[in-house]
Design an enzyme around this catalytic site. Sequence first.
Site, PDB file in Angstrom:
ATOM      1  N   HIS A 161       0.819  -1.225   0.000  1.00 35.30           N
ATOM      2  CA  HIS A 161       0.000   0.000   0.000  1.00 35.30           C
ATOM      3  C   HIS A 161       0.847   1.268   0.000  1.00 35.30           C
ATOM      4  CE1 HIS A 161      -4.008  -1.912   0.959  1.00 35.30           C
ATOM      5  NE2 HIS A 161      -3.165  -2.915   1.147  1.00 35.30           N
ATOM      6  N   ASP A 370       3.676   9.720  -0.709  1.00 30.15           N
ATOM      7  CA  ASP A 370       2.494   8.981  -0.262  1.00 30.15           C
ATOM      8  C   ASP A 370       2.169   7.913  -1.300  1.00 30.15           C
ATOM      9  OD1 ASP A 370       0.177   8.306   1.162  1.00 30.15           O
ATOM     10  OD2 ASP A 370      -0.305  10.410   1.575  1.00 30.15           O
TER      11      ASP A 370
HETATM   12  C1  G6P Z   1      -0.881   3.146   6.183  1.00 32.02           C
HETATM   13  C2  G6P Z   1      -0.421   1.720   5.956  1.00 32.02           C
HETATM   14  C3  G6P Z   1      -1.376   0.719   6.579  1.00 32.02           C
HETATM   15  C4  G6P Z   1      -1.641   1.087   8.018  1.00 32.02           C
HETATM   16  C5  G6P Z   1      -2.160   2.525   8.134  1.00 32.02           C
HETATM   17  C6  G6P Z   1      -2.398   2.968   9.588  1.00 32.02           C
HETATM   18  O1  G6P Z   1      -2.000   3.417   5.396  1.00 32.02           O
HETATM   19  O2  G6P Z   1      -0.260   1.457   4.576  1.00 32.02           O
HETATM   20  O3  G6P Z   1      -0.830  -0.586   6.518  1.00 32.02           O
HETATM   21  O4  G6P Z   1      -2.559   0.201   8.600  1.00 32.02           O
HETATM   22  O5  G6P Z   1      -1.204   3.377   7.540  1.00 32.02           O
HETATM   23  O6  G6P Z   1      -1.264   2.800  10.357  1.00 32.02           O
HETATM   24  P1  G6P Z   1      -1.206   1.849  11.645  1.00 32.02           P
HETATM   25  O7  G6P Z   1       0.233   1.784  11.999  1.00 32.02           O
HETATM   26  O8  G6P Z   1      -2.050   2.526  12.678  1.00 32.02           O
HETATM   27  O9  G6P Z   1      -1.790   0.516  11.255  1.00 32.02           O
END
Ligand code: G6P
Length: 461
Positions: A161, A370
């Site tokens: 992602h 991003d």
């Molecule tokens: C990004 C990453 C995700 C992640 C999200 C939130 O979008 O690509 O994999 O889940 O951030 O971050 P966190 O560390 O809270 O899961």
Amino acid sequence: MSADLVVVANRLPVDRVVADDGSTGWRRSPGGLVSALLPVMQANHGAWIGWTGGHDREMDPFEEEGITLVPVALSATEVEEYYEGFSNDTLWPLYHDLVAKPSFHREWWEAYQRVNQRFAEKAAEVAAQGATVWVQDYQLQLVPAILRTLRPDLKIGFYLHIPFPPTELFSQLPWRRELLEGLLGADLVGFQMPGGAANFVRLVKQRVGHRTHRDRVQLPDGRIVRAQAFPISIDTQRYESLARDEAVVSRAQEIREQLGNPATVFLGIDRLDYTKGIYARLRAFSELIHDGEFSVEDAVFVQVATPSRERVDQYRQMRDEIERLVGRINGDLGRLGRPPISYLHSSYPIEEMAALYRAADVMVVTPFRDGMNLVAKEYVACRTDNTGALVLSEFAGAAAELRQAYLVNPYDINGMKAQMLAAYHASAAERTKRMRAMRRTISQHDVARWASSFLRALKAY
Ligand code: G6P
């Protein structure tokens, strides 16, 4: 249990909620990924493997909305070393163009390997014979190869992602070869952008020595791995219908009133992350007021900063810096009851987000790097009357699709000021022309289409 479609992600798609009587339950998390995958998973005995977000002991799988959720337990040390450490203090900054300096620690790498092994073992346990397993994101890059060894019968997809960095940056990683080999366990490796896929193929050739041709890697045993771009999107219809909802419409009006009915509302909504460029954007806005381009009566900037990864040092520091800046700007430029910046360190339900999007004349999305940036797409989806303007960093994946945005280089403060001003002064006709084109793009490319095109490509393999 035997699932025909297994999703493996760092987090489960649910959040724990505590009811008034003290009992705990689960609520579906807001992300678009889960809503896109839910229908296919429900139709395919789906299972989702992930961490609950806490320090749990082993928990049994449970059913929610017709799919099986399989919790993976992480100890406090593992959260520190695998999640906060290797995932978010090594890989995250490295993959985002070194916006912050990554830390390399051998113990973190060991924890990352151990936790990836655990996720892979769970997937091997729950997947039916010949099932499809779809592994998500940078926290789990070793899972495809481990899983292939455990279960050679499976079809394995991986999707990143976040950006996949240029070879010069990736090559800093002491464990670069192991990570590449981890990903090569998949049949199809998906990226946001064609550039990420090309970086990956080039690195595989350089560092692992496999033969490559365009988007294909030829392994010595004859297996082929493909690397392709699948730009992710949002549940466009859901945002459109939320934005048309009466309660949301009147909440949007109320928000503008609460802000003192300024002529123009600027808005930023981001996870509080150093990649997002929040500091530079607020400075640019404050300079426009300072330069006399508009006054605090004319314009206000609402910045929502969603708390994130708060135990990682660089996140703490950045929060302090941003909050100091907001205080200084409001102190220097504000008038009684008229702070130029309305800063909210909080997360909000999707309805409130939709109301904010509706209330904002100019959305400002200026990350230094991003993978995609879904906020930009959510804003566009909510402008159902084709009003509003989007200021967007050219370093967000979304810029490739939302070409009618006011594009900016977030490192160039003067350039950013000029584009914010252009968006501010744009005529209604100009804004509508741009917004209509962007809305057409995202109505055709939504998250359901993203998921089905990835799964179709994986199946066709
Ligand atoms: C990004 C990453 C995700 C992640 C999200 C939130 O979008 O690509 O994999 O889940 O951030 O971050 P966190 O560390 O809270 O899961």
